[in-house]
Design a protein around this motif. Sequence first.
Motif, PDB file in Angstrom:
ATOM      1  N   GLY A 137      -0.984  36.672 -22.441  1.00 55.25           N
ATOM      2  CA  GLY A 137       0.183  35.685 -22.287  1.00 55.25           C
ATOM      3  C   GLY A 137       0.733  34.790 -20.778  1.00 55.25           C
ATOM      4  O   GLY A 137      -0.268  35.095 -19.523  1.00 55.25           O
TER       5      GLY A 137
ATOM      6  N   SER B 239       6.192  36.638 -23.608  1.00 57.49           N
ATOM      7  CA  SER B 239       5.519  37.041 -24.565  1.00 57.49           C
ATOM      8  C   SER B 239       5.521  38.725 -25.602  1.00 57.49           C
ATOM      9  O   SER B 239       6.456  39.293 -24.193  1.00 57.49           O
TER      10      SER B 239
ATOM     11  N   ASP C 141      -0.832  37.682 -15.349  1.00 60.56           N
ATOM     12  CA  ASP C 141      -0.484  37.036 -16.774  1.00 60.56           C
ATOM     13  C   ASP C 141      -1.692  36.233 -16.804  1.00 60.56           C
ATOM     14  O   ASP C 141      -2.737  36.222 -16.267  1.00 60.56           O
ATOM     15  N   ARG C 142      -2.135  35.794 -17.821  1.00 63.76           N
ATOM     16  CA  ARG C 142      -2.935  34.779 -18.137  1.00 63.76           C
ATOM     17  C   ARG C 142      -4.331  35.980 -18.291  1.00 63.76           C
ATOM     18  O   ARG C 142      -5.490  34.992 -17.868  1.00 63.76           O
TER      19      ARG C 142
ATOM     20  N   GLN D 105      -1.206  36.144 -30.331  1.00 68.63           N
ATOM     21  CA  GLN D 105      -2.268  36.625 -29.180  1.00 68.63           C
ATOM     22  C   GLN D 105      -2.210  38.263 -29.699  1.00 68.63           C
ATOM     23  O   GLN D 105      -3.344  39.027 -28.709  1.00 68.63           O
TER      24      GLN D 105
ATOM     25  N   CYS E  60       4.881  29.504 -22.153  1.00 62.63           N
ATOM     26  CA  CYS E  60       3.794  29.776 -23.707  1.00 62.63           C
ATOM     27  C   CYS E  60       3.049  30.519 -23.880  1.00 62.63           C
ATOM     28  O   CYS E  60       2.190  30.446 -23.069  1.00 62.63           O
ATOM     29  N   GLN E  61       3.263  31.524 -24.402  1.00 62.13           N
ATOM     30  CA  GLN E  61       2.063  33.049 -24.423  1.00 62.13           C
ATOM     31  C   GLN E  61       1.400  32.642 -25.052  1.00 62.13           C
ATOM     32  O   GLN E  61       0.016  33.066 -25.133  1.00 62.13           O
ATOM     33  N   VAL E  62       1.174  31.418 -25.939  1.00 62.18           N
ATOM     34  CA  VAL E  62      -0.106  31.787 -26.914  1.00 62.18           C
ATOM     35  C   VAL E  62      -0.585  30.106 -26.360  1.00 62.18           C
ATOM     36  O   VAL E  62      -2.211  30.212 -26.568  1.00 62.18           O
ATOM     37  N   ASP E  63      -0.164  29.506 -25.493  1.00 60.07           N
ATOM     38  CA  ASP E  63      -1.373  28.343 -24.372  1.00 60.07           C
ATOM     39  C   ASP E  63      -1.472  27.351 -25.411  1.00 60.07           C
ATOM     40  O   ASP E  63      -2.735  27.178 -25.066  1.00 60.07           O
TER      41      ASP E  63
END
Lengths: 656, 118
Positions: free
Chosen positions: A51, A56, A175-176, A241, B58-61
């Motif tokens: 995330g 996160s 990240d991501r 997540q 937003c960590q959940v995207d």
Amino acid sequence: MSQYQWPYENEVGREEEVTADVLVLGGGIAGCYAAIAAARRGLSVALVEKGATIRSGAAGSGIDHWESACTNPCSKVTPKEIAEAYVDEQDHYSNGIAHYIECREGYDRLLDMESFGGKIRDTEDEFAGAEFRDDETKLMFAYDYANRFTLRVWGTTFKPALFHELKRLGVKIFDRTEATALLLSEEEGKKRGAGAVGMNVRTGKITVFRSRSTILTMSRPARIWLFHPDLPGLCEFRPPQSIGSGHAMGWRAGIEFTMMEKSVKGEFSASGRSFPPYAAGNNHNTWYAATMVDARGVEIPYVDRDGRELSAVSERYYPAKGQKFFLKGGVIDNPKYEYRGPETLDFEELMKRGYQLPFYADLSRMPEMERRVIWGMMVGEEGKTRIPVLQNYTERGFDPKLHMLQSYGSGWQSASFLPQERQLFGAPGGVMHDWDLRTNIEGIYAAGDQLFASDCCGFAAATGYYAGRKAAEYAKKAPLRDICRDDVKREKERLYAPLLREEGMDWRELNMAISKAMQNYCGEVKCRDLLLEGLSLLKSYREEAVPQICCRNPHELMRAHEVFDILDVSEMILHACLLRESSSEPLCFVRSDFPQTDPQEDRRFITLRQEGGEVVAGSVPLDYFGDLEEEYEKRNRDYIEEARVKYYGGDGKENE
Amino acid sequence: MMAEKREKYEKSGKNDRSGETASSDAVVFSVCPVPCSARPIVYDDSVCIGCGRCAEVCQVDVLVPSAGKGRHPLVMFPGECYYCGSCVMECPVPGAIRLVHPLMNQAKFVPVRSGKKT
């Protein structure tokens, strides 16, 4: 349905290589502290987070209390006392090493947090004079006001503070980027950690990380039994997540796990009958010790461990006569007499005495400070309550001085679950480790929710930092190892496969099928035939459904791989259940074909790992960690001295 | 043709270590909002400045940036929302984002009662 253009770059097929001394997989509380510990020791650190590290993980949006900070200046208990109490409370199916680290170093991590800009004290004197506050240090306490080892904290400030500290220290944050597989090197038959593969969940780019040591700091598994295809974001307690990818990639790599046979009847899920955590009337954790009333407004009595009714609100926060301290919090459900704190009268007894449903939390009857600290500070700082509860309910007109909030179950679950609706909660299984928090594979460490019998935020922070220290020590001596190109190639093929299909099955369909299978074959009561049937069904999903999953973009691909990980973890759970051939109360484990409960010969950690496609079982004595204080001190002399000077006002000279 | 995507991908030569290769159209991404029974996040167009901070944290995207500059992100995956409120907490303009739980999760509250045991 109108199609939109994918807003991010398409980097499918692109690959980059990143080298770091220490690689941290997971950017929650444990991962951030692990990275900070290693970076403070001068090493280069890469942190991989699916995330956005700034918010996160399970504590991303907040946390309201910090357990077992036994070394804070107001504490009346020692780390040894509380860690040993936890081990005893959990019938020794407990992580003594990690609990001791939490009790011994948790407060150090809070002081770190404060130095990063996180708020751990009532600096504005909002609660000056309150019984739960120490007016000198401005620290605020929860649960046991006599012993003062659990702190109320302003956790909405924590993740941004950690994120900025990581950047300040020069940690390379990815990240991501979803960590997908561990990379191992094999020399003379010995496996060692060599790095990991990551995939960008917005662009599809692959990153190959090479490192001297690696720390797993991902979540415990979720969405195993509980899934809701319409509202997948609400079906578990932790963020969607956080589904246990670390467990899954560890299992695939041959890491050893324990206690994976333990699961409990669901406690939190807001997609079905249940209400969001701490969003309904209750008196637990965030809301301890709210005044509860029945439908008529008759107050529900709190009783001490001897059943004595308590008259004043204040008494709910003190041990009983003759009791040194009591335990409450994350993994403490129905504690033994020795550790039991004040609690509302048992639900069945209330029914017998004619109390009428539904119950409500009524904060209007509490002293002003207690009311404000629950509805305000605690509900404002806990992870999923600041906006959807504190703000929204206030907008709807809720005033804690005028209203009471309805309760929907008989306890803190805020709902009633079916016995087969299970969760990995209450100190669930995870990675087996030694006193260095090292896994069975050299160079790979673990912390936080990744460990067996994990607990709360303080547990994650303390074990994260500790693992960061140990992984850094190792990395200073270890070489960068070669990675096997074929492993990377195979992983890329596995990762991209669902993107290369023209049509097929949605990830939700597979997740739903796995959850249904687990409810059917690995529900409350287990037996060999059903567990084998479950394994056979999951095998058919692996062979027939996995090759059908189709994704249109990297976001869906991330979800699909989560479900593949859920499939791996579900198989590990079924194997773990087969290996324990008796029932066990502390493990909430019932075998209809082995009804004998906790026979002496099975009072042990059963471990399992995968090797060459076969399951390898092992056995470890329950108290393998030895005397907690002695063993800790033997291995952490440098840190003890460092901490004495840095956190406890020591003069830099060894105490005589 | 069933294997068209795979064929293109393999021909594009990007399945090796050519890290510098520019993106090609071997795999074309597509996306559309995934409907669900709830509407977790609602933007007020008249207030939102379109800075996109909400989508970044937003960590959940669940949010994706809008094509139009200055417009609020699209709630692409509403069912995956975790209702943590990070988007609202990050938003620089009060009132631009509303995050509300599905109707079924709105707990009931009533004026306090001071009942007596009967």
